[in-house]
Design a protein around this motif. Structure first.
Motif: not given
Length: 333
Positions: A37-40, A70-72, A75-78
């Protein structure tokens, strides 16, 4: 591994807010069943203070990550994660152990099962202020206490984010909330937020006021994160066959069992954390739907008390420990 580095908050020893440090680490990649997660925005919780101090349900493994909410943007998944999560706005549900995951930082690796979407009308700051407070209050009041219309519910430490969530859920269910706070300083704001009654416990007799409000019956439901010696007072304020739900241990002293009040009133006193909800798929699904639907309808609206930038994470934790807040403390990234 990418050459990019990111700022991640960790602590290398137990202690006060000053042990939190901003570490520059290699960009982490999600593993099996995980997402990045790209955190915002990050929502702070009292549990994280206790974890940093070594006083939580389990002990950190140093150096340790920190943070449940966190919210965001994903941007990538495993491997074995639904790729449709990519690019979605989501927030994290506290359904993992802080010994393995933490969300304080520019990015966070979390289990895909810990992601939840929230109504698009909410900001990132509001989106990170949902799941800990609302699932904690929902699980205690609805499945555990079976709160119904007309019930009196006593909510201690009511100016916390969970306390405010409990006030909102009580109102949504047609119950009557009795909020407590130590002094009158927060009384007006709690009433304006929706509490039906507010008791300043350092200035008023809690038991006498509860019995006055309830016509001598006492509160059928008590929702308390403090415990300690105060549990005896809460038992005295509880109705016959009432239930006290303990969801924290903020008191510095041991918690005596109120035996005589329990015997004479046939009380139920039970421990509770939101993990009993988030670890059971059916209960978890029902909780997320309840919260999402009530957020969408406007019955629930997270209150943000104050925001800090990530660089001021130490100041944010100091502020949380001051107990000055009414609502959620949020860190923006």
């Amino acid at each position: 591994m990418s050459a990019e580095t990111v700022t991640i908050v960790r602590f290398h020893q137990l202690g006060g807010p000053e042990v939190l440090q901003l570490d520059e680490l290699a960009l982490p990649e999600p593993g099996e069943g995980e997402v990045r997660l790209r955190v915002k925005a990050i929502g702070l919780n009292r549990a994280e203070v206790m974890f940093r101090q070594g006083k939580y349900l389990y002990q950190p493994e140093l150096p340790s990550l920190l943070g449940y909410e966190a919210s965001g943007i994903v941007e990538a998944v495993g491997p074995n994660v639904d790729p449709t999560w990519l690019g979605k706005i989501a927030s994290t549900v506290p359904s993992f152990h802080l010994t393995r995951y933490g969300v304080y930082g520019e990015v966070a690796i979390v289990p895909a099962t810990a992601l939840a979407e929230y109504p698009a009308s909410l900001s990132f700051e509001e989106g990170t202020s949902i799941w800990m407070q609302y699932i904690t209050a929902y699980g205690a009041l609805i499945p555990a206490a079976k709160l119904t219309k007309g019930d009196f519910v006593l909510i201690t430490a009511a100016s916390s984010s969970v306390g405010l969530a409990a006030i909102e859920i009580a109102k949504a269910e047609g119950a009557i909330s009795i909020a407590t706070t130590r002094t009158s300083a927060k009384k007006t704001e709690l009433l304006s937020f929706g509490a039906d009654h507010v008791i300043a416990t350092e200035e008023e007799d809690l038991v006498a006021r509860v019995h006055e409000i309830t016509g001598g019956k006492g509160a059928r439901v008590v929702f308390d994160p403090i415990a300690g010696k105060g549990l005896e007072t809460l038992a005295a304020a509880t109705a016959v066959q009432g239930i006290i739900v303990e969801y924290g241990a903020l008191a510095p002293e041991p918690t005596p069992f109120p035996l005589f009040a329990s015997l004479s009133k046939q009380l139920t006193i039970r421990g509770y954390t939101l993990f009993e909800i988030v670890t059971q798929p059916e209960l978890f699904t029902a909780a997320k739907k309840y919260v999402f639907d009530h957020l969408a309808s406007g019955d629930l609206k997270p209150r943000i008390d104050k925001t800090f930038p990530l660089a001021e994470i130490v100041a944010a934790h100091r502020y949380m420990e001051s107990n000055a807040q009414i609502g959620k403390i949020v860190v923006t990234v």
